[in-house]
Design an enzyme around this catalytic site. Sequence first.
Site: not given
Length: 215
Positions: A19, A43, A46
């Site tokens: 990812s 993040r 993500h």
Amino acid sequence: MTHTRLQQFFTPRGIEAESFRIIDSEVPDPRPYQGPQWEIVRRMIHTTADFEMLDLVRFHPGAVESGRDALKRGCDIVTDTEMARRGIPVRRMDPLGCTVHCLMNDERVVARAGEQGTTRAFAAVDVAVDELRPEIFVIGNAPTALLRLLERFEAGDIAPALVVGMPVGFVNAAESKDLLIQSELPYIAIQGRKGGSALAACVVNAIAEMALSSE
């Protein structure tokens, strides 16, 4: 893609690594964020699959370092939802000596909210400030929590090391975050209506990874 190739993405670490690789490839240099800030924003993307984070995330200049140092000291963290608390796993917190609290169902909070006619999120900030004095506040749901924290900071009652301010919604969510960004608190925030507990928690996780890697 063959079944054998797909199997390498069956593990959590494999999925996460792939990812991040995809995100990095879709946001090539020069990126709007660099270094630790990019690790956090990546993040967040993500967590949400939302590349609009690139335009919405705001950082106080000293927020990442201040938050990382607090985690390395083994601080108390307060969240405004159980979802956010559970989203910051003990496997990251225990090695750092940190404890994550959510006071929304605490008897003291329920009593204060009833007596004062406020939301429990508002009352939970007062209990946290008066009794726990946490160094990190993680607010992903309740604008009233963020507004009350700003009031207590302006009154000189507390000066946290980091405020993750990401309440989501239509009533006072954007406005409360604007006030946070205008304040002198070390903040990581999202402008506008977007936010949420998962986003707020993932910010702490990203900084925790930095703290753990520098141990």
